[in-house]
Write a protein that holds these residues in place. Structure first.
Motif, short mmCIF file in Angstrom:
data_model
loop_
_atom_site.label_atom_id
_atom_site.label_comp_id
_atom_site.label_asym_id
_atom_site.label_seq_id
_atom_site.Cartn_x
_atom_site.Cartn_y
_atom_site.Cartn_z
N PHE A 109 46.43 43.51 57.00
CA PHE A 109 47.47 42.94 57.68
C PHE A 109 47.87 41.43 56.87
CE2 PHE A 109 45.96 45.64 61.32
CZ PHE A 109 47.00 46.61 61.10
N ALA A 110 46.74 40.83 56.77
CA ALA A 110 46.90 39.62 55.76
C ALA A 110 47.47 39.65 54.44
CB ALA A 110 45.51 39.01 55.92
N GLU A 111 46.92 40.73 53.92
CA GLU A 111 47.47 41.41 52.44
C GLU A 111 48.90 41.82 52.65
OE1 GLU A 111 44.49 44.02 51.26
OE2 GLU A 111 43.06 42.34 51.12
N ALA A 112 49.35 42.74 53.70
CA ALA A 112 50.59 43.06 54.16
C ALA A 112 51.52 41.91 54.17
CB ALA A 112 50.71 44.01 55.19
N ALA A 113 51.14 40.89 54.83
CA ALA A 113 52.20 39.70 54.98
C ALA A 113 52.27 39.00 53.59
CB ALA A 113 51.53 38.56 56.05
N GLU A 114 51.26 38.67 52.83
CA GLU A 114 51.38 38.16 51.57
C GLU A 114 52.10 39.21 50.61
OE1 GLU A 114 47.31 37.81 50.49
OE2 GLU A 114 46.93 36.15 51.93
N ALA A 115 52.21 40.44 50.62
CA ALA A 115 52.80 41.39 49.82
C ALA A 115 54.36 41.08 50.20
CB ALA A 115 52.54 42.61 49.94
#
Length: 424
Positions: A109-115
């Motif tokens: 989810f952290a990576e989804a936000a950064e994307a």
């Protein structure tokens, strides 16, 4: 159990982006299953109050995920007696993200936000929350209700999610001046919040229900204050997760039967506890309850213990059930974190109150306020005779923390404190 939870988290990460509804249901089922374990096989090394807090917080999280249509997304600092009086479920942003981290599922989810363009340096609690929304795993709540107190990320995140979900937002602005004029200003905003909630729910507020909630808040605050008398002189077995739970119970949960019961049980546990032993630590700011070296050093260890966390103390102000709006306003305006100097002095007072041998100031990833004030805190506390460790890390994202570095620094700090006590 740790291996099972880690495997569960890996499965969540593999499916979250492709199967959001399945992932949401799986998370809820996992939390419910863990709730059964807490009910029938609790950690008997913990005192009754802390066994109860684990069960209660688990039920709280499953409640917010089970009924998002009745929920308001809130920050941890938001007083929620008014929401509970109108049967609106507080959906605590920080607790939700902490549970995802506890499930080993935060990274996707952290990576989804950064994307989606959210900065890597953004607060991880809010980045995980945003990524969960963008992945469509976080169910849309009915509304957003938040406050400006302390957190800049909070202000950005809640506005973004209000727009993303197309849901209404109510924002409580908190002035920096801690005076009666500011309290009246914020109290009027809570009165306006009542009208906002009535319009969106189609229900009228029952003033007596609100008063009952405020009575429980008053009783809870008084019991938690009474616990301060024992923290520095008694040894109460604990763990870092219990410290995290107490933050929620002393904030969003104030006014609930669960928080009142916890505070009463905790006070009784302290009264029955053995004399203090080992090194006593005051913890400043949030806590990485997931991190192995922190857990190994501070969980159920009579060599050292956390005797208090300032985040659980910052809003324990006087409450008058006959003035509910002013009382909720006072909790925000007179928060010991509403201003840098106030926060520094509150840390010193807490260190004295819990008879701390040392202080750990945790600089959570993305929290500009704590990172900015950490040096001031260390300088002031050490002048007052409290050795202070500034510990950098992340409260809910494993990618931004080093177990090896954390273990080395904690061990060295504890050895220094023990040597200092021995030399004395």
């Amino acid at each position: 159990m740790a291996d099972i939870i880690r495997s569960f988290g890996q499965h969540i990460c593999r499916n979250a982006l492709q199967k959001p509804v399945y992932t949401r249901k799986l998370l809820l089922a996992g939390y419910r299953a863990f709730g059964l374990r807490l009910a029938f096989a609790p950690d008997r090394q913990l005192p009754p109050s802390r066994q109860f807090s684990a069960r209660h917080i688990n039920r709280t999280v499953t409640r917010m995920l089970s009924h998002p249509e009745k929920a308001a997304l809130v920050s941890v600092f938001m007083p929620c007696e008014l929401l509970e009086a109108m049967d609106i479920v507080p959906m605590c942003a920080e607790m939700y993200s902490a549970f995802l981290c506890g499930t080993w599922a935060e990274s996707v989810f952290a990576e989804a936000a950064e994307a989606e363009g959210i900065a890597e340096t953004f607060c991880s609690y809010h980045k995980v929350l945003l990524g969960s929304a963008y992945a469509k795993v976080l169910p849309a709540p009915a509304m957003v209700v938040n406050t400006s107190l302390l957190c800049d990320a909070n202000n950005l995140t809640f506005r973004e999610l209000s727009e993303y979900y197309h849901i209404p937002q109510y924002y409580v602005d908190v002035p920096k001046d801690q005076n009666e004029e500011s309290i009246r200003y914020v109290a009027d905003q809570f009165r306006e919040l009542t009208a906002f909630l009535e319009e969106r729910t189609g229900k009228k507020l029952d003033p007596e229900r609100l008063r009952e909630n405020m009575i429980r808040s008053r009783d809870t605050v008084e019991a938690l204050r009474a616990c301060m008398h024992y923290r520095g002189s008694r040894y109460l077995p604990g763990d870092v997760t219990s410290e995290l739970y107490e933050i929620y119970l002393s904030h969003n949960a104030l006014g609930t039967e669960g928080a009142a019961k916890y505070a009463k049980m905790l006070l009784q546990d302290f009264r029955n506890a053995a004399p203090a032993k080992g090194t006593k630590l005051l913890w400043l700011h949030t806590i990485p309850q997931w991190q192995k070296p922190v857990r190994e050093l501070l969980n159920l260890n009579d060599r050292c213990q956390i005797t208090g966390s300032d985040m659980a103390f910052e809003g324990l102000v006087d409450i008058d059930p006959d003035q509910p709006y002013e009382s909720m306003a006072r909790r925000l305006v007179c928060s010991r974190w509403n201003g840098g100097q106030e926060r520094v002095m509150a840390a010193e007072e807490a260190a004295r109150a819990v008879n701390a041998d040392g202080v750990i100031c945790f600089c959570h990833w993305g929290c500009k306020q704590t990172m900015g004030i950490s040096g001031v805190l260390k300088t002031h506390l050490e002048k007052q005779g409290f050795p202070t460790l500034i510990l950098n890390g992340d409260g809910c994202d494993r990618r931004n923390a080093s177990d090896g570095q954390t273990a080395t620094r904690l061990d060295a700090f504890l050895e220094m404190l023990e040597k200092g006590k021995h030399d004395d």
